[in-house]
Design a protein around this motif. Structure first.
Motif, PDB file in Angstrom:
ATOM      1  N   GLU A 223      67.923   4.469 -14.943  1.00  0.00           N
ATOM      2  CA  GLU A 223      67.233   3.185 -15.067  1.00  0.00           C
ATOM      3  C   GLU A 223      66.495   2.823 -13.769  1.00  0.00           C
ATOM      4  O   GLU A 223      65.324   2.432 -13.795  1.00  0.00           O
ATOM      5  N   THR A 224      67.161   2.954 -12.658  1.00  0.00           N
ATOM      6  CA  THR A 224      66.557   2.619 -11.363  1.00  0.00           C
ATOM      7  C   THR A 224      65.409   3.559 -11.037  1.00  0.00           C
ATOM      8  O   THR A 224      64.357   3.128 -10.555  1.00  0.00           O
TER       9      THR A 224
ATOM     10  N   MET B 297      63.503   5.188 -13.148  1.00  0.00           N
ATOM     11  CA  MET B 297      62.364   4.880 -14.021  1.00  0.00           C
ATOM     12  C   MET B 297      61.633   3.629 -13.526  1.00  0.00           C
ATOM     13  O   MET B 297      60.401   3.568 -13.580  1.00  0.00           O
ATOM     14  N   LYS B 298      62.375   2.643 -13.007  1.00  0.00           N
ATOM     15  CA  LYS B 298      61.730   1.451 -12.434  1.00  0.00           C
ATOM     16  C   LYS B 298      60.895   1.840 -11.214  1.00  0.00           C
ATOM     17  O   LYS B 298      59.773   1.360 -11.043  1.00  0.00           O
ATOM     18  N   ARG B 299      61.445   2.716 -10.361  1.00  0.00           N
ATOM     19  CA  ARG B 299      60.690   3.170  -9.177  1.00  0.00           C
ATOM     20  C   ARG B 299      59.423   3.908  -9.595  1.00  0.00           C
ATOM     21  O   ARG B 299      58.372   3.744  -8.968  1.00  0.00           O
TER      22      ARG B 299
ATOM     23  N   ASP C  96      57.733   3.438 -12.332  1.00  0.00           N
ATOM     24  CA  ASP C  96      56.788   2.432 -12.818  1.00  0.00           C
ATOM     25  C   ASP C  96      56.081   1.740 -11.655  1.00  0.00           C
ATOM     26  O   ASP C  96      54.867   1.498 -11.702  1.00  0.00           O
ATOM     27  N   ILE C  97      56.837   1.420 -10.602  1.00  0.00           N
ATOM     28  CA  ILE C  97      56.239   0.810  -9.411  1.00  0.00           C
ATOM     29  C   ILE C  97      55.213   1.766  -8.799  1.00  0.00           C
ATOM     30  O   ILE C  97      54.103   1.360  -8.440  1.00  0.00           O
TER      31      ILE C  97
ATOM     32  N   LYS D  71      56.890  13.721 -14.053  1.00  0.00           N
ATOM     33  CA  LYS D  71      57.914  12.676 -14.096  1.00  0.00           C
ATOM     34  C   LYS D  71      59.298  13.261 -14.399  1.00  0.00           C
ATOM     35  O   LYS D  71      60.285  12.867 -13.789  1.00  0.00           O
TER      36      LYS D  71
ATOM     37  N   ASP E 295      72.414   4.255  -6.282  1.00  0.00           N
ATOM     38  CA  ASP E 295      71.092   3.708  -6.566  1.00  0.00           C
ATOM     39  C   ASP E 295      70.192   4.701  -7.296  1.00  0.00           C
ATOM     40  O   ASP E 295      69.120   4.337  -7.740  1.00  0.00           O
TER      41      ASP E 295
ATOM     42  N   ASN F 185      52.119   1.742 -10.973  1.00  0.00           N
ATOM     43  CA  ASN F 185      51.350   0.488 -10.912  1.00  0.00           C
ATOM     44  C   ASN F 185      50.782   0.179  -9.532  1.00  0.00           C
ATOM     45  O   ASN F 185      49.691  -0.383  -9.428  1.00  0.00           O
TER      46      ASN F 185
END
Length: 93
Positions: free
Chosen positions: A45-46, A48-50, A52-53, A23, A41, A56
């Motif tokens: 923050e963005t 880390m969201k990607r 997480d997606i 990571k 983009d 998941n």
């Protein structure tokens, strides 16, 4: 998993290449890309969201392919040439 189930209705791959990198390496690469390409983009923050997606939604699909014995994991750390050579070797090309 829905994506996996939908895809299985059409065709079952014989091999799936999974390029893995830590990571922290992913974050560093994408932040560097943001700096070089002036990408708004690609901020922490963005990214880390990607990630997480990915964790998941994509990792469960990879686990399905592993269970089928068709997932080929390749270390993605290194130069483009090194990673390409690992992929070629994994696919026995």
């Amino acid at each position: 998993i829905a994506q996996y189930n939908t895809f299985r209705n059409f065709d079952v791959p014989t091999k799936v290449v999974v390029v893995t990198i830590p990571k922290e390496e992913t974050l560093g690469r994408l932040l560097k890309r943001a700096e070089i390409e002036c990408r708004m983009d690609d901020n922490k923050e963005t990214i880390m969201k990607r990630l997480d997606i990915y964790h998941n939604d994509t990792e469960p699909i990879i686990e399905k392919y592993k269970a089928l014995g068709i997932a080929l994991e390749v270390d993605g750390v290194g130069s483009i040439e090194e990673v390409t050579q690992r992929i070629v070797q994994a696919l026995s090309l």
